[in-house]
Design a protein around this motif. Structure first.
Motif, PDB file in Angstrom:
ATOM      1  N   ASP A 158       0.801  -1.207   0.000  1.00  0.00           N
ATOM      2  CA  ASP A 158       0.000   0.000   0.000  1.00  0.00           C
ATOM      3  C   ASP A 158       0.841   1.267   0.000  1.00  0.00           C
ATOM      4  OD1 ASP A 158      -2.310  -1.571   0.165  1.00  0.00           O
ATOM      5  OD2 ASP A 158      -2.057  -1.765   2.332  1.00  0.00           O
ATOM      6  N   GLY A 159       0.260   2.310  -0.573  1.00  0.00           N
ATOM      7  CA  GLY A 159       0.918   3.607  -0.610  1.00  0.00           C
ATOM      8  C   GLY A 159       0.550   4.359  -1.870  1.00  0.00           C
ATOM      9  N   PRO A 160       0.689   5.689  -1.882  1.00  0.00           N
ATOM     10  CA  PRO A 160       0.291   6.495  -3.035  1.00  0.00           C
ATOM     11  C   PRO A 160       1.248   6.327  -4.218  1.00  0.00           C
ATOM     12  CG  PRO A 160       1.384   7.854  -1.406  1.00  0.00           C
ATOM     13  CD  PRO A 160       1.215   6.509  -0.774  1.00  0.00           C
ATOM     14  N   TYR A 161       0.694   6.473  -5.418  1.00  0.00           N
ATOM     15  CA  TYR A 161       1.526   6.466  -6.622  1.00  0.00           C
ATOM     16  C   TYR A 161       2.500   7.648  -6.582  1.00  0.00           C
ATOM     17  CZ  TYR A 161      -1.870   3.237  -8.733  1.00  0.00           C
ATOM     18  OH  TYR A 161      -2.684   2.168  -8.997  1.00  0.00           O
ATOM     19  N   ILE A 162       3.661   7.464  -7.159  1.00  0.00           N
ATOM     20  CA  ILE A 162       4.587   8.581  -7.255  1.00  0.00           C
ATOM     21  C   ILE A 162       4.055   9.567  -8.298  1.00  0.00           C
ATOM     22  CG2 ILE A 162       6.502   7.053  -6.646  1.00  0.00           C
ATOM     23  CD1 ILE A 162       7.518   7.334  -9.534  1.00  0.00           C
ATOM     24  N   THR A 163       4.483  10.802  -8.223  1.00  0.00           N
ATOM     25  CA  THR A 163       3.991  11.829  -9.150  1.00  0.00           C
ATOM     26  C   THR A 163       5.021  12.215 -10.205  1.00  0.00           C
ATOM     27  OG1 THR A 163       4.710  13.583  -7.640  1.00  0.00           O
ATOM     28  CG2 THR A 163       2.439  12.784  -7.409  1.00  0.00           C
ATOM     29  N   GLU A 164       6.248  11.731 -10.062  1.00  0.00           N
ATOM     30  CA  GLU A 164       7.284  12.114 -11.022  1.00  0.00           C
ATOM     31  C   GLU A 164       7.064  11.504 -12.395  1.00  0.00           C
ATOM     32  OE1 GLU A 164       8.917  12.771  -6.972  1.00  0.00           O
ATOM     33  OE2 GLU A 164       7.805  11.148  -7.952  1.00  0.00           O
ATOM     34  N   VAL A 165       6.386  10.353 -12.449  1.00  0.00           N
ATOM     35  CA  VAL A 165       6.023   9.759 -13.737  1.00  0.00           C
ATOM     36  C   VAL A 165       4.507   9.572 -13.747  1.00  0.00           C
ATOM     37  CG1 VAL A 165       8.237   8.600 -14.049  1.00  0.00           C
ATOM     38  CG2 VAL A 165       6.353   7.374 -12.932  1.00  0.00           C
ATOM     39  N   THR A 166       3.959   9.276 -14.917  1.00  0.00           N
ATOM     40  CA  THR A 166       2.517   9.106 -15.043  1.00  0.00           C
ATOM     41  C   THR A 166       2.041   7.843 -14.332  1.00  0.00           C
ATOM     42  OG1 THR A 166       2.956   8.077 -17.198  1.00  0.00           O
ATOM     43  CG2 THR A 166       2.308  10.392 -17.197  1.00  0.00           C
ATOM     44  N   GLY A 167       0.738   7.782 -14.028  1.00  0.00           N
ATOM     45  CA  GLY A 167       0.175   6.629 -13.345  1.00  0.00           C
ATOM     46  C   GLY A 167       0.398   5.337 -14.100  1.00  0.00           C
ATOM     47  N   MET A 168       0.349   5.395 -15.422  1.00  0.00           N
ATOM     48  CA  MET A 168       0.787   4.300 -16.273  1.00  0.00           C
ATOM     49  C   MET A 168       2.171   4.696 -16.772  1.00  0.00           C
ATOM     50  SD  MET A 168      -2.569   3.176 -18.424  1.00  0.00           S
ATOM     51  CE  MET A 168      -3.894   2.269 -17.644  1.00  0.00           C
ATOM     52  N   PRO A 169       3.222   4.275 -16.081  1.00  0.00           N
ATOM     53  CA  PRO A 169       4.565   4.796 -16.361  1.00  0.00           C
ATOM     54  C   PRO A 169       5.021   4.534 -17.799  1.00  0.00           C
ATOM     55  CG  PRO A 169       4.516   3.733 -14.225  1.00  0.00           C
ATOM     56  CD  PRO A 169       3.211   3.406 -14.885  1.00  0.00           C
ATOM     57  N   GLN A 170       5.623   5.562 -18.372  1.00  0.00           N
ATOM     58  CA  GLN A 170       6.049   5.513 -19.772  1.00  0.00           C
ATOM     59  C   GLN A 170       7.530   5.151 -19.867  1.00  0.00           C
ATOM     60  OE1 GLN A 170       4.845   9.529 -19.912  1.00  0.00           O
ATOM     61  NE2 GLN A 170       3.004   9.163 -21.120  1.00  0.00           N
ATOM     62  N   THR A 171       7.828   4.189 -20.707  1.00  0.00           N
ATOM     63  CA  THR A 171       9.213   3.770 -20.918  1.00  0.00           C
ATOM     64  C   THR A 171       9.627   3.934 -22.378  1.00  0.00           C
ATOM     65  OG1 THR A 171       8.509   1.459 -21.206  1.00  0.00           O
ATOM     66  CG2 THR A 171       9.166   2.142 -18.989  1.00  0.00           C
ATOM     67  N   ASN A 172       8.874   4.747 -23.115  1.00  0.00           N
ATOM     68  CA  ASN A 172       9.199   5.041 -24.509  1.00  0.00           C
ATOM     69  C   ASN A 172       8.974   6.525 -24.777  1.00  0.00           C
ATOM     70  OD1 ASN A 172       9.640   2.282 -25.903  1.00  0.00           O
ATOM     71  ND2 ASN A 172       7.726   1.983 -24.767  1.00  0.00           N
ATOM     72  N   ALA A 173       9.674   7.047 -25.793  1.00  0.00           N
ATOM     73  CA  ALA A 173       9.499   8.450 -26.183  1.00  0.00           C
ATOM     74  C   ALA A 173       9.856   8.599 -27.653  1.00  0.00           C
ATOM     75  CB  ALA A 173      10.374   9.362 -25.333  1.00  0.00           C
ATOM     76  N   THR A 174       9.276   9.617 -28.286  1.00  0.00           N
ATOM     77  CA  THR A 174       9.613   9.938 -29.663  1.00  0.00           C
ATOM     78  C   THR A 174      10.777  10.930 -29.670  1.00  0.00           C
ATOM     79  OG1 THR A 174       7.914  11.671 -29.649  1.00  0.00           O
ATOM     80  CG2 THR A 174       7.285   9.532 -30.542  1.00  0.00           C
ATOM     81  N   SER A 175      11.560  10.888 -30.720  1.00  0.00           N
ATOM     82  CA  SER A 175      12.732  11.764 -30.853  1.00  0.00           C
ATOM     83  C   SER A 175      12.286  13.227 -30.848  1.00  0.00           C
ATOM     84  CB  SER A 175      13.445  11.438 -32.165  1.00  0.00           C
ATOM     85  OG  SER A 175      14.572  12.249 -32.339  1.00  0.00           O
ATOM     86  N   PRO A 176      13.050  14.076 -30.168  1.00  0.00           N
ATOM     87  CA  PRO A 176      14.370  13.878 -29.555  1.00  0.00           C
ATOM     88  C   PRO A 176      14.321  13.579 -28.051  1.00  0.00           C
ATOM     89  CG  PRO A 176      13.881  16.200 -29.596  1.00  0.00           C
ATOM     90  CD  PRO A 176      12.675  15.517 -30.184  1.00  0.00           C
ATOM     91  N   PHE A 177      13.130  13.273 -27.550  1.00  0.00           N
ATOM     92  CA  PHE A 177      12.978  13.138 -26.110  1.00  0.00           C
ATOM     93  C   PHE A 177      13.448  11.770 -25.614  1.00  0.00           C
ATOM     94  CE2 PHE A 177       9.697  16.159 -27.540  1.00  0.00           C
ATOM     95  CZ  PHE A 177      10.189  17.290 -26.887  1.00  0.00           C
ATOM     96  N   LEU A 178      13.734  11.707 -24.331  1.00  0.00           N
ATOM     97  CA  LEU A 178      14.129  10.464 -23.680  1.00  0.00           C
ATOM     98  C   LEU A 178      12.967   9.983 -22.824  1.00  0.00           C
ATOM     99  CD1 LEU A 178      17.693  11.530 -22.470  1.00  0.00           C
ATOM    100  CD2 LEU A 178      17.050  10.425 -24.630  1.00  0.00           C
ATOM    101  N   ALA A 179      12.785   8.677 -22.772  1.00  0.00           N
ATOM    102  CA  ALA A 179      11.669   8.117 -22.012  1.00  0.00           C
ATOM    103  C   ALA A 179      11.780   8.486 -20.543  1.00  0.00           C
ATOM    104  CB  ALA A 179      11.649   6.600 -22.169  1.00  0.00           C
TER     105      ALA A 179
END
Length: 571
Positions: A158-179
């Protein structure tokens, strides 16, 4: 027979003796089903009603029981003349989105995203598969990371979701960004249970053994491309479930779900206090508030509905929940009713501080992040355009427009709501009928309630559909057999689900999982590789809400265990 709490179910002694003495220990059950069962379809036979052949009712069931049955349109699609829209929605589900696609219907991916193709998470339209590495481009990997701040110890559920990433954490990104998270740093280790916390042995009384495994997940802090980086973290995995029949679940009247809660509460079942007010015997929360709270979810137009979808019971309508949200937040494809990106302020800040990102944009004057071409101007544009607090389409920095048209969104929702449930198989078989009898007698149906009835199906629809007078398939007055009470319970498993409470997963059609997806993995993180393991996870702890039923299964003779499995594969 008197019924009380899930852990205190009393079974009629005469029935119990009859069941447990009905087979010799040498009996073997063939789990394959009769390919000629079509001769009996629609007939009441033994302890099976005629309706049970059609788990989704006449409007929601496909006669197909082969390797493509999860993909079939329901008869409601044909009845409403929505076949063309259904096929367009199917096309979006099955194909990869890109940042700029030559096919307009598939454009708008990113800038950060979870998957680029919906079917990657739902192999064969079914439940995700168990995998050993968190590689999101692996077909069939339906895992999503759950990252939270543990409140009951270093690795509590138990515990709250972190806020630094989205609730469904993203591990991909489109150029030029980093996931936001480098998925190479996500480590999954499968561990085997050597002893049951409940004290049950890892073999049945006739000597047949079973094994149980569970995942441990860790992500090194260096994997987070956010500013600031999060701390005090715990991790879990959650996998997707099958898509078929979701429209039928949406069509069950809210008042009928309330009756189920009241029934279980009256039998002493402990219900999630976040959903149910025990003292007032009604929903927890206040429907007059202008935000989601307790059992209530605030839909796009402010309508308050009671939650019924997802393991954690976080969504109330298919049209503003599973499917509708996924087509936005998994791919980050924006639309007029989602006029912003699915990102976080911490990721936006990190990208504005990443020199490789700034340099790439500086070389591309056509980039929407180019601004005045100076490093400071680009950093400011990146921060403003990626930050969810400022990336609304009316932002003066914004020259974006919705990626998905209202019509394409409608087509996608026609498809999602229009997926049929495969018909039941082999219900005339005496072994399947015995399996049903045992399933009921040992108490499995307390949570896996067999039958529901849909109402008039006066569904909630988002404004973009209402304003264009776009209809969706409907399932009025159908008798359906999803095998779920639509209530959350706790199984108390090792490395259990985040939040401890988990909605009872529908069982309909799951016996066709291997044919459709190539795997039979079950439970929220695919830890169960078959029905036996799924059941015995219910017996891991005496504190689990379904322990007594699973314990009774443990004490069954092999023929009765096999009969239950054959029944589960038939419904």
């Amino acid at each position: 027979m008197k019924r009380i709490s899930l852990n205190g179910l009393l079974i009629g002694a005469a029935l119990t003796c009859t069941l447990f003495a009905s087979c010799s220990k040498d009996d073997e059950v063939d789990v394959a089903y009769d390919k000629d069962d079509y001769k009996y379809v629609g007939q009441a036979i033994g302890n099976m009603s005629a309706d049970e052949w059609y788990p989704g009712g006449r409007l929601g069931t496909t006669d197909n029981t082969g390797s493509t049955c999860y993909q079939d349109q329901s008869p409601a699609i044909d009845a409403a003349d929505l076949v063309e829209a259904f096929l367009k929605g199917e096309y979006m589900f099955e194909h990869r989105f890109q940042l700029n696609s030559k096919t307009p219907i598939l454009t708008g991916l990113g800038p950060a995203y979870v998957r680029s193709q919906c079917i990657d998470c739902h192999p064969g339209y079914g439940h995700g598969k168990r995998v050993n590495s968190y590689y999101t481009k692996q077909s069939g990997n339906g895992y999503l990371l759950v990252i939270y701040h543990p409140t009951g110890g270093a690795n509590s559920n138990d515990g709250p979701y972190i806020t630094e990433v989205t609730g469904m954490p993203q591990t991909n990104a489109t150029s030029p960004f980093l996931a936001p998270i480098d998925e190479d740093a996500v480590k999954i280790e499968w561990k085997e249970i050597t002893a049951m916390e409940s004290g049950l042995k890892m073999q049945f009384e006739d000597g047949e053994r079973y094994s149980l495994i569970y995942p441990e997940v860790n992500v090194d802090i260096s994997a987070f491309r956010t500013y600031p980086k999060p701390s005090n973290l715990a991790f879990r995995l959650e996998s997707t479930i099958g898509l078929y029949g979701t429209g039928l679940i949406d069509a069950i009247p809210e008042e009928e779900i309330k009756k189920q809660y009241q029934l279980e509460a009256s039998h002493g079942v402990e219900l999630n206090p976040a959903m149910w007010n025990k003292d007032k015997n009604t929903w927890a929360g206040d429907p007059t508030l202008d935000k989601s709270n307790g059992a209530y979810y605030r839909l796009e137009d402010g309508t308050m509905k009671v939650k019924r979808f997802t393991y954690a019971m976080t969504r109330a309508s298919l049209q503003d929940g599973p499917g509708a949200n996924a087509m936005w937040n998994i791919t980050n494809v924006s639309r007029s009713d989602r006029p912003y990106l699915y990102t976080t302020s911490a990721w936006a800040e990190a990208m504005s501080r990443t020199q490789s990102v700034i340099n790439a944009i500086k070389r591309d004057p056509k980039s929407p992040y180019y601004a005045d071409g100076t490093e400071e101007g680009i950093r400011k544009a990146v921060r403003n355009l990626l930050d969810p607090k400022t990336n609304q389409f009316n932002n003066p920095y914004h020259n974006f427009k919705p990626d998905m048209t209202d019509n394409n969104f409608w087509q996608y929702m026609v498809w999602h709501r229009g997926l049929a449930v495969p018909r039941a198989r082999d219900l005339h078989n005496p072994v399947v009928q015995r399996g049903k009898q045992v399933f009921m007698a040992i108490g499995c149906a307390h949570c896996h309630r067999p039958q529901w009835k849909t109402g008039n199906d006066n569904m909630w629809r988002p404004a973009v559909l209402v304003s264009h007078n776009l209809s969706l398939p409907k399932y009025p007055n159908q008798t359906i057999y999803p095998y779920t009470d639509l209530v959350q319970h706790r199984l108390k498993m090792k490395n259990d689900i985040h939040g401890s409470w988990c909605r009872t997963t529908p069982l309909w059609g799951r016996g066709l999982s291997r044919a459709n997806t190539g795997a039979e993995d079950r439970l929220h993180d695919c830890r169960a590789r078959n029905e036996i393991e799924a059941i015995m996870w219910h017996a891991y702890s005496k504190e689990g809400d379904a322990y007594k039923s699973a314990e009774r299964f443990y004490h069954l003779k092999k023929a009765d265990r096999d009969a239950v499995v054959k029944f589960l594969r038939s419904i």
